[in-house]
Design a protein around this motif. Structure first.
Motif, PDB file in Angstrom:
ATOM      1  N   GLU A 293     -23.279 -24.366 -34.701  1.00  0.00           N
ATOM      2  CA  GLU A 293     -24.386 -24.398 -35.658  1.00  0.00           C
ATOM      3  C   GLU A 293     -25.078 -23.044 -35.748  1.00  0.00           C
ATOM      4  OE1 GLU A 293     -26.941 -27.505 -34.384  1.00  0.00           O
ATOM      5  OE2 GLU A 293     -25.585 -29.127 -35.002  1.00  0.00           O
ATOM      6  N   ARG A 294     -25.070 -22.321 -34.645  1.00  0.00           N
ATOM      7  CA  ARG A 294     -25.680 -20.984 -34.598  1.00  0.00           C
ATOM      8  C   ARG A 294     -24.707 -19.894 -35.043  1.00  0.00           C
ATOM      9  NH1 ARG A 294     -31.291 -20.467 -33.417  1.00  0.00           N
ATOM     10  NH2 ARG A 294     -31.901 -22.365 -32.311  1.00  0.00           N
ATOM     11  N   ARG A 295     -23.521 -20.308 -35.477  1.00  0.00           N
ATOM     12  CA  ARG A 295     -22.477 -19.362 -35.888  1.00  0.00           C
ATOM     13  C   ARG A 295     -22.066 -18.430 -34.747  1.00  0.00           C
ATOM     14  NH1 ARG A 295     -22.570 -22.721 -39.256  1.00  0.00           N
ATOM     15  NH2 ARG A 295     -22.612 -22.476 -41.523  1.00  0.00           N
ATOM     16  N   TYR A 296     -22.060 -18.983 -33.540  1.00  0.00           N
ATOM     17  CA  TYR A 296     -21.625 -18.208 -32.375  1.00  0.00           C
ATOM     18  C   TYR A 296     -20.145 -17.885 -32.497  1.00  0.00           C
ATOM     19  CZ  TYR A 296     -20.438 -17.236 -27.465  1.00  0.00           C
ATOM     20  OH  TYR A 296     -19.974 -16.661 -26.294  1.00  0.00           O
ATOM     21  N   ARG A 297     -19.802 -16.618 -32.369  1.00  0.00           N
ATOM     22  CA  ARG A 297     -18.408 -16.188 -32.436  1.00  0.00           C
ATOM     23  C   ARG A 297     -18.020 -15.409 -31.185  1.00  0.00           C
ATOM     24  NH1 ARG A 297     -18.755 -19.634 -35.401  1.00  0.00           N
ATOM     25  NH2 ARG A 297     -18.385 -19.695 -37.657  1.00  0.00           N
ATOM     26  N   GLY A 298     -18.786 -15.632 -30.108  1.00  0.00           N
ATOM     27  CA  GLY A 298     -18.515 -14.945 -28.852  1.00  0.00           C
ATOM     28  C   GLY A 298     -17.421 -15.645 -28.048  1.00  0.00           C
ATOM     29  N   TRP A 299     -17.353 -15.284 -26.781  1.00  0.00           N
ATOM     30  CA  TRP A 299     -16.246 -15.715 -25.925  1.00  0.00           C
ATOM     31  C   TRP A 299     -16.669 -16.798 -24.950  1.00  0.00           C
ATOM     32  CZ3 TRP A 299     -11.178 -13.837 -26.068  1.00  0.00           C
ATOM     33  CH2 TRP A 299     -10.967 -12.843 -27.036  1.00  0.00           C
ATOM     34  N   TYR A 300     -15.684 -17.618 -24.597  1.00  0.00           N
ATOM     35  CA  TYR A 300     -15.824 -18.616 -23.538  1.00  0.00           C
ATOM     36  C   TYR A 300     -14.953 -18.150 -22.371  1.00  0.00           C
ATOM     37  CZ  TYR A 300     -17.912 -21.605 -27.092  1.00  0.00           C
ATOM     38  OH  TYR A 300     -18.736 -22.111 -28.081  1.00  0.00           O
ATOM     39  N   ILE A 301     -15.600 -17.758 -21.278  1.00  0.00           N
ATOM     40  CA  ILE A 301     -14.875 -17.204 -20.140  1.00  0.00           C
ATOM     41  C   ILE A 301     -14.641 -18.303 -19.107  1.00  0.00           C
ATOM     42  CG2 ILE A 301     -14.876 -15.473 -18.310  1.00  0.00           C
ATOM     43  CD1 ILE A 301     -14.718 -14.308 -21.133  1.00  0.00           C
ATOM     44  N   LEU A 302     -13.377 -18.557 -18.789  1.00  0.00           N
ATOM     45  CA  LEU A 302     -13.002 -19.532 -17.773  1.00  0.00           C
ATOM     46  C   LEU A 302     -12.974 -18.829 -16.423  1.00  0.00           C
ATOM     47  CD1 LEU A 302     -10.054 -21.205 -19.720  1.00  0.00           C
ATOM     48  CD2 LEU A 302     -12.458 -21.906 -19.657  1.00  0.00           C
ATOM     49  N   ASP A 303     -13.768 -19.347 -15.487  1.00  0.00           N
ATOM     50  CA  ASP A 303     -13.955 -18.652 -14.220  1.00  0.00           C
ATOM     51  C   ASP A 303     -14.181 -19.696 -13.134  1.00  0.00           C
ATOM     52  OD1 ASP A 303     -14.412 -16.743 -12.317  1.00  0.00           O
ATOM     53  OD2 ASP A 303     -16.451 -16.270 -12.971  1.00  0.00           O
ATOM     54  N   ARG A 304     -13.176 -19.897 -12.295  1.00  0.00           N
ATOM     55  CA  ARG A 304     -13.250 -20.968 -11.289  1.00  0.00           C
ATOM     56  C   ARG A 304     -12.840 -20.383  -9.942  1.00  0.00           C
ATOM     57  NH1 ARG A 304     -13.845 -25.134  -8.330  1.00  0.00           N
ATOM     58  NH2 ARG A 304     -12.617 -27.034  -8.581  1.00  0.00           N
ATOM     59  N   VAL A 305     -13.792 -19.833  -9.213  1.00  0.00           N
ATOM     60  CA  VAL A 305     -13.478 -19.049  -8.022  1.00  0.00           C
ATOM     61  C   VAL A 305     -13.047 -19.912  -6.837  1.00  0.00           C
ATOM     62  CG1 VAL A 305     -14.929 -17.121  -8.688  1.00  0.00           C
ATOM     63  CG2 VAL A 305     -15.930 -18.997  -7.386  1.00  0.00           C
ATOM     64  N   THR A 306     -13.305 -21.218  -6.873  1.00  0.00           N
ATOM     65  CA  THR A 306     -12.960 -22.074  -5.735  1.00  0.00           C
ATOM     66  C   THR A 306     -11.706 -22.906  -5.968  1.00  0.00           C
ATOM     67  OG1 THR A 306     -14.399 -23.854  -6.547  1.00  0.00           O
ATOM     68  CG2 THR A 306     -15.384 -22.242  -5.052  1.00  0.00           C
ATOM     69  N   ALA A 307     -10.990 -22.660  -7.041  1.00  0.00           N
ATOM     70  CA  ALA A 307      -9.796 -23.462  -7.343  1.00  0.00           C
ATOM     71  C   ALA A 307      -8.693 -23.216  -6.322  1.00  0.00           C
ATOM     72  CB  ALA A 307      -9.290 -23.133  -8.736  1.00  0.00           C
ATOM     73  N   SER A 308      -8.004 -24.291  -5.909  1.00  0.00           N
ATOM     74  CA  SER A 308      -6.881 -24.135  -4.982  1.00  0.00           C
ATOM     75  C   SER A 308      -5.638 -23.635  -5.707  1.00  0.00           C
ATOM     76  CB  SER A 308      -6.590 -25.468  -4.280  1.00  0.00           C
ATOM     77  OG  SER A 308      -6.320 -26.484  -5.224  1.00  0.00           O
TER      78      SER A 308
END
Length: 260
Positions: free
Chosen positions: A229-244
């Motif tokens: 709705e805000r016309r966001y065109r930025g990035w979604y960063i996937l970051d999972r430091v504890t994943a096995s």
């Protein structure tokens, strides 16, 4: 809704830098976030190295979209503050040189009282970084998590320069018990980047836990909807430091976001 811009926080993969880039490309990302303190420091990359890096990124159809620069202390702590700010500015120069326009860090605890000395120090420190960012063309993003988002956005509202904003991290907010469904509403206008992490509250332990994306309390359909709705065109960063198994989990997270 346009196709999402999905990036991988390379620190999550716990691989060598070059291998992590190949892994990020293989799990469906089209961008990456680099930890410029622990993974690839500015002093370690020559002009020739930057050209080689750009070539490798082009070959993998990737781009560097953000630089993470974690500091041991926030910008509210006076001890070694000038050194931390200078190092952050160097990370912002590094980001610009690599074609990224966002630098992310947790800025320290924001007090409730706007007259508290730590609050005033944060105003001064972040104002300095905002002015520097405007000068060189890099935005500084303050990661959510240490306080309710409205307290962070009120602090940013008090800084005249608008080249500073929020790195929205719902996982951090959940872990620290500051998340609710309206969190994204309160900071959407200032969101420069999203750290797409999830979490749950563990009432028995009295604290929150990070969990794989889509398995926690973060309402990502709502988050994406509000930002659209805000016309966001930025990035979604996937970051999972504890994943096995980080590569597998981040690949699943990328598919989860794309399915939404």
């Amino acid at each position: 809704m346009p196709e999402l811009n999905i990036g991988i926080g390379l620190r999550s993969l716990r691989q060598s830098f070059k291998k992590a880039l190949h892994t990020a490309a293989s799990v469906g990302a089209n961008g990456v976030e680099i930890d410029a303190r622990n993974l690839l420091q500015p002093k370690d990359v020559s002009d020739t190295g930057r050209r080689q890096l750009r070539k490798l990124l082009d070959d993998l159809n990737l781009r560097i979209v953000s630089i993470r620069f974690p500091t041991h202390r926030g910008y509210d702590v006076l001890a070694d503050l000038e050194r931390r700010i200078d190092a952050t500015k160097e990370a912002m120069r590094f980001a610009y040189a690599l074609g990224a326009n966002v630098v992310v860090n947790a800025v320290g605890y924001v007090p409730e009282d706007p007259l508290h000395p730590a609050y005033l120090q944060l105003q001064e420190s972040l104002g300095d970084l905002a002015r520097f960012g405007q000068h060189i063309g890099t935005l500084f993003a303050c990661e959510t998590g240490s306080e309710p988002v409205e307290r962070l956005t009120a602090l940013l509202d008090s800084i005249p320069d608008e080249t500073i904003g929020v790195a929205f991290n719902p996982g951090n907010l959940i872990v620290n018990d500051f998340y609710d469904e309206e969190s994204i509403e309160r900071c959407a206008a200032k969101t420069l980047i999203v750290n797409a992490r999830d979490g749950v509250r563990d009432l028995a332990r009295g604290r929150g836990l990070e969990v794989p994306l889509g398995r926690g309390s973060a309402d990502f359909p709502r988050i994406l909807g509000v930002l659209e709705e805000r016309r966001y065109r930025g990035w979604y960063i996937l970051d999972r430091v504890t994943a096995s198994e980080p590569a597998e989990e981040l690949g699943n997270a990328a598919q989860f976001l794309k399915a939404l």
